[in-house]
Scaffold this motif. Structure first.
Motif, PDB file in Angstrom:
ATOM      1  N   ASP A 163     -11.230   1.698   0.171  1.00  0.00           N
ATOM      2  CA  ASP A 163     -11.652   0.680  -0.803  1.00  0.00           C
ATOM      3  C   ASP A 163     -12.590   1.274  -1.848  1.00  0.00           C
ATOM      4  N   GLY A 164     -12.211   1.124  -3.108  1.00  0.00           N
ATOM      5  CA  GLY A 164     -13.045   1.559  -4.221  1.00  0.00           C
ATOM      6  C   GLY A 164     -12.874   3.010  -4.629  1.00  0.00           C
ATOM      7  N   CYS A 165     -12.136   3.807  -3.857  1.00  0.00           N
ATOM      8  CA  CYS A 165     -11.937   5.220  -4.189  1.00  0.00           C
ATOM      9  C   CYS A 165     -10.648   5.365  -4.998  1.00  0.00           C
ATOM     10  N   LYS A 166     -10.725   6.032  -6.118  1.00  0.00           N
ATOM     11  CA  LYS A 166      -9.551   6.238  -6.975  1.00  0.00           C
ATOM     12  C   LYS A 166      -9.176   7.711  -7.076  1.00  0.00           C
TER      13      LYS A 166
ATOM     14  N   TYR B  29       1.272   0.372   9.289  1.00  0.00           N
ATOM     15  CA  TYR B  29       1.361  -0.344   8.008  1.00  0.00           C
ATOM     16  C   TYR B  29       2.160   0.438   6.972  1.00  0.00           C
ATOM     17  N   GLY B  30       2.782   1.528   7.375  1.00  0.00           N
ATOM     18  CA  GLY B  30       3.478   2.397   6.443  1.00  0.00           C
ATOM     19  C   GLY B  30       2.633   3.640   6.191  1.00  0.00           C
ATOM     20  N   THR B  31       2.982   4.407   5.179  1.00  0.00           N
ATOM     21  CA  THR B  31       2.224   5.606   4.864  1.00  0.00           C
ATOM     22  C   THR B  31       1.007   5.238   4.041  1.00  0.00           C
ATOM     23  N   LEU B  32      -0.148   5.671   4.513  1.00  0.00           N
ATOM     24  CA  LEU B  32      -1.401   5.483   3.783  1.00  0.00           C
ATOM     25  C   LEU B  32      -1.889   6.850   3.332  1.00  0.00           C
ATOM     26  N   TRP B  33      -2.449   6.894   2.118  1.00  0.00           N
ATOM     27  CA  TRP B  33      -2.867   8.150   1.508  1.00  0.00           C
ATOM     28  C   TRP B  33      -4.378   8.181   1.359  1.00  0.00           C
ATOM     29  N   PHE B  34      -4.982   9.338   1.686  1.00  0.00           N
ATOM     30  CA  PHE B  34      -6.426   9.488   1.613  1.00  0.00           C
ATOM     31  C   PHE B  34      -6.799  10.812   0.946  1.00  0.00           C
ATOM     32  N   CYS B  35      -7.944  10.797   0.276  1.00  0.00           N
ATOM     33  CA  CYS B  35      -8.488  12.006  -0.331  1.00  0.00           C
ATOM     34  C   CYS B  35      -9.199  12.822   0.755  1.00  0.00           C
ATOM     35  N   HIS B  36      -9.674  13.988   0.376  1.00  0.00           N
ATOM     36  CA  HIS B  36     -10.344  14.868   1.337  1.00  0.00           C
ATOM     37  C   HIS B  36     -11.575  14.195   1.951  1.00  0.00           C
ATOM     38  N   GLU B  37     -12.330  13.488   1.146  1.00  0.00           N
ATOM     39  CA  GLU B  37     -13.554  12.835   1.619  1.00  0.00           C
ATOM     40  C   GLU B  37     -13.276  11.743   2.662  1.00  0.00           C
ATOM     41  N   HIS B  38     -12.142  11.042   2.535  1.00  0.00           N
ATOM     42  CA  HIS B  38     -11.844   9.899   3.399  1.00  0.00           C
ATOM     43  C   HIS B  38     -10.686  10.156   4.374  1.00  0.00           C
TER      44      HIS B  38
ATOM     45  N   ASP C 131     -10.547  11.262   7.279  1.00  0.00           N
ATOM     46  CA  ASP C 131     -10.823  10.870   8.671  1.00  0.00           C
ATOM     47  C   ASP C 131     -10.351   9.446   8.955  1.00  0.00           C
ATOM     48  N   GLU C 132     -10.373   8.582   7.939  1.00  0.00           N
ATOM     49  CA  GLU C 132      -9.854   7.214   8.101  1.00  0.00           C
ATOM     50  C   GLU C 132      -8.351   7.252   8.399  1.00  0.00           C
ATOM     51  N   GLY C 133      -7.639   8.121   7.714  1.00  0.00           N
ATOM     52  CA  GLY C 133      -6.205   8.264   7.955  1.00  0.00           C
ATOM     53  C   GLY C 133      -5.930   8.831   9.335  1.00  0.00           C
ATOM     54  N   GLU C 134      -6.734   9.797   9.740  1.00  0.00           N
ATOM     55  CA  GLU C 134      -6.580  10.378  11.081  1.00  0.00           C
ATOM     56  C   GLU C 134      -6.747   9.296  12.147  1.00  0.00           C
ATOM     57  N   ALA C 135      -7.689   8.399  11.950  1.00  0.00           N
ATOM     58  CA  ALA C 135      -7.972   7.350  12.929  1.00  0.00           C
ATOM     59  C   ALA C 135      -6.852   6.306  12.998  1.00  0.00           C
TER      60      ALA C 135
END
Length: 57
Positions: A17-20, A31-40, A42-46
């Motif tokens: 939320d809030g990261c672009k 929920y399908g494929t979710l994409w995360f930046c390097h900083e976040h 860990d949320e995808g890993e979880a």
């Protein structure tokens, strides 16, 4: 940032939320494929589904 033609797919924004920020880390989740930046990422890993998991508990 790398263009779509260079990598073969469009860049994804981070699902946090809030990261672009550009998100190169994609995780298969219920929920399908979710994409995360390097900083976040860990949320995808979880949230990712482990290989061989079919939704059974």
């Amino acid at each position: 940032m790398t263009s779509e033609s260079e990598v073969g797919m469009p860049p994804h924004p981070c699902c946090h939320d809030g990261c672009k920020t550009y998100a190169p880390f994609g995780y298969n989740t219920r929920y399908g494929t979710l994409w995360f930046c390097h900083e976040h990422k860990d949320e995808g890993e979880a949230q990712r589904i482990q290989p061989g998991f079919h939704g059974r508990t």
